[in-house]
Motif scaffolding. Structure first.
Motif, short mmCIF file in Angstrom:
data_model
loop_
_atom_site.label_atom_id
_atom_site.label_comp_id
_atom_site.label_asym_id
_atom_site.label_seq_id
_atom_site.Cartn_x
_atom_site.Cartn_y
_atom_site.Cartn_z
N GLY A 130 0.83 -1.20 0.00
CA GLY A 130 0.00 0.00 0.00
C GLY A 130 0.86 1.25 0.00
O GLY A 130 2.09 1.19 -0.06
N LEU A 131 0.20 2.37 0.12
CA LEU A 131 0.92 3.64 0.03
C LEU A 131 1.59 4.01 1.34
O LEU A 131 2.54 4.78 1.36
CB LEU A 131 -0.07 4.75 -0.36
N ARG A 172 -7.53 -5.06 -7.77
CA ARG A 172 -8.15 -3.74 -7.61
C ARG A 172 -9.08 -3.43 -8.78
O ARG A 172 -8.98 -4.05 -9.84
CB ARG A 172 -7.06 -2.65 -7.50
N GLN A 177 -12.15 -4.03 -9.06
CA GLN A 177 -13.13 -5.08 -9.35
C GLN A 177 -14.24 -5.08 -8.29
O GLN A 177 -14.97 -6.06 -8.16
CB GLN A 177 -12.44 -6.46 -9.38
N VAL A 212 -13.90 -4.94 -4.89
CA VAL A 212 -13.60 -5.52 -3.57
C VAL A 212 -13.66 -4.45 -2.49
O VAL A 212 -14.29 -4.63 -1.43
CB VAL A 212 -12.21 -6.21 -3.57
N GLU A 214 -15.25 -1.65 -2.50
CA GLU A 214 -16.64 -1.21 -2.30
C GLU A 214 -17.42 -2.20 -1.45
O GLU A 214 -18.14 -1.81 -0.53
CB GLU A 214 -17.32 -1.03 -3.67
N ASN A 257 -3.51 12.06 -2.06
CA ASN A 257 -3.79 10.65 -2.39
C ASN A 257 -5.06 10.56 -3.23
O ASN A 257 -6.15 10.28 -2.74
CB ASN A 257 -3.91 9.84 -1.09
N THR A 284 -7.22 7.18 -3.15
CA THR A 284 -8.08 6.97 -1.99
C THR A 284 -9.22 7.98 -1.96
O THR A 284 -10.36 7.65 -1.62
CB THR A 284 -7.24 7.05 -0.70
N SER A 294 -10.59 9.35 -4.54
CA SER A 294 -11.55 8.93 -5.57
C SER A 294 -12.42 7.78 -5.06
O SER A 294 -13.64 7.75 -5.26
CB SER A 294 -10.76 8.52 -6.82
N PHE A 295 -11.76 6.84 -4.33
CA PHE A 295 -12.52 5.71 -3.80
C PHE A 295 -13.60 6.20 -2.82
O PHE A 295 -14.78 5.86 -2.97
CB PHE A 295 -11.60 4.70 -3.10
N GLN A 310 -17.87 6.35 -2.86
CA GLN A 310 -18.75 5.71 -1.86
C GLN A 310 -19.68 6.72 -1.20
O GLN A 310 -20.37 6.41 -0.23
CB GLN A 310 -17.90 5.00 -0.80
C1 COA Z 1 -8.39 2.48 -2.46
C2 COA Z 1 -8.58 0.97 -2.69
C3 COA Z 1 -8.86 0.30 -1.34
C4 COA Z 1 -9.77 0.74 -3.64
O1 COA Z 1 -10.06 -0.64 -3.70
P1 COA Z 1 -10.71 -1.30 -5.02
O2 COA Z 1 -11.17 -2.66 -4.67
O3 COA Z 1 -9.78 -1.20 -6.17
O4 COA Z 1 -11.96 -0.33 -5.28
P2 COA Z 1 -13.32 -0.68 -6.09
O5 COA Z 1 -13.01 -1.58 -7.23
O6 COA Z 1 -14.34 -1.16 -5.12
O7 COA Z 1 -13.71 0.76 -6.66
C5 COA Z 1 -14.82 1.51 -6.20
C6 COA Z 1 -14.71 2.89 -6.82
O8 COA Z 1 -13.52 3.56 -6.37
C7 COA Z 1 -13.01 4.39 -7.43
N1 COA Z 1 -11.68 3.89 -7.84
C8 COA Z 1 -11.11 2.70 -7.54
N2 COA Z 1 -9.89 2.61 -8.10
C9 COA Z 1 -9.70 3.76 -8.79
C10 COA Z 1 -8.63 4.25 -9.60
N3 COA Z 1 -7.50 3.53 -9.80
N4 COA Z 1 -8.76 5.47 -10.16
C11 COA Z 1 -9.88 6.21 -9.95
N5 COA Z 1 -10.94 5.79 -9.22
C12 COA Z 1 -10.84 4.58 -8.63
C13 COA Z 1 -13.98 4.26 -8.60
O9 COA Z 1 -14.94 5.29 -8.50
C14 COA Z 1 -14.63 2.91 -8.32
O10 COA Z 1 -15.94 2.83 -8.86
P3 COA Z 1 -16.14 2.29 -10.37
O11 COA Z 1 -15.52 0.92 -10.41
O12 COA Z 1 -17.61 2.27 -10.55
O13 COA Z 1 -15.41 3.24 -11.25
C15 COA Z 1 -7.32 0.33 -3.32
O14 COA Z 1 -6.99 1.04 -4.49
C16 COA Z 1 -6.09 0.30 -2.42
O15 COA Z 1 -5.90 -0.63 -1.65
N6 COA Z 1 -5.24 1.34 -2.53
C17 COA Z 1 -3.98 1.41 -1.75
C18 COA Z 1 -4.17 1.55 -0.28
C19 COA Z 1 -4.98 2.76 0.09
O16 COA Z 1 -4.92 3.79 -0.56
N7 COA Z 1 -5.76 2.60 1.17
C20 COA Z 1 -6.59 3.67 1.71
C21 COA Z 1 -5.92 4.46 2.78
S1 COA Z 1 -5.77 3.59 4.30
#
Ligand code: COA
Length: 150
Positions: A25-26, A91, A93, A95, A97, A123, A126, A128-129, A133
């Motif tokens: 992770g970051l 990622r 996919q 998960v 969400e 970041n 994060t 965007s995620f 939501q």
């Molecule tokens: C942030 C994180 C948890 C997202 O997990 P993920 O399983 O890939 O997310 P999802 O597939 O459920 O995505 C849900 C939404 O988030 C957004 N999103 C996810 N990845 C994205 C990306 N690379 N770029 C832009 N938006 C993104 C989108 O809006 C997405 O919806 P959509 O699929 O309809 O476009 C993952 O990227 C991660 O582990 N990152 C590194 C660690 C981190 O940053 N943790 C958070 C801080 S503690």
């Protein structure tokens, strides 16, 4: 991912898998940090704190940790999500969400109506995620100041 995805409570045996996921992770944290989190949220079995993992093909591919915090900063009890990670291999996919939705369901059952988190403004991933939501800027503002050496 071929097998169905399961979101379940973390167990002690998940410690190494969570640390490995966090390392990619970051903001990788110390092993000691995760041991303490497992002690507090897995072993102690808090009823207002939740440590969930996502599992597919018998492999832990994601984690999320959150809890109810009461009257911090004068706020009525609310949910906080303070750790979240998904394996880079799976990622984008859904998960993250699914884990977040399950966390929100648990927090709601624990009696709170708002979920909060804190994100580094640089970041974008994060941010965007969490925005996807439905999280938006709230009523509290983080204030900080570097503490100068004496
Ligand atoms: C942030 C994180 C948890 C997202 O997990 P993920 O399983 O890939 O997310 P999802 O597939 O459920 O995505 C849900 C939404 O988030 C957004 N999103 C996810 N990845 C994205 C990306 N690379 N770029 C832009 N938006 C993104 C989108 O809006 C997405 O919806 P959509 O699929 O309809 O476009 C993952 O990227 C991660 O582990 N990152 C590194 C660690 C981190 O940053 N943790 C958070 C801080 S503690």
């Amino acid at each position: 991912m071929t097998d169905p995805l399961t979101i379940r409570n973390a167990i002690l045996a998940d410690l190494e898998a969570v640390i490995a996921l966090d390392l990619v992770g970051l903001a990788a944290k110390e092993t000691a940090y995760w041991r303490e989190i497992f002690d507090r949220y897995v072993s102690a079995g808090k009823d207002d704190g939740f440590f969930l993992v996502a599992e597919a093909n018998a492999e832990v591919i994601g984690f999320i940790v959150g809890e109810v915090r009461a009257w911090e900063f004068g706020s009525p009890p609310c949910g906080w999500v303070f750790a979240l990670g998904v394996s880079p291999a799976v990622r984008e996919q859904g998960v993250g969400e699914l884990m977040f939705q399950e966390m929100c369901a648990r927090l709601k059952r624990a009696g709170v109506a708002i979920v909060r988190t804190m994100v580094d403004r640089e970041n974008k991933l994060t941010l965007s995620f969490f925005r996807s939501q439905g999280l938006r800027s709230g009523r509290y503002i983080e204030l900080e100041k570097p503490l100068a050496d004496d």
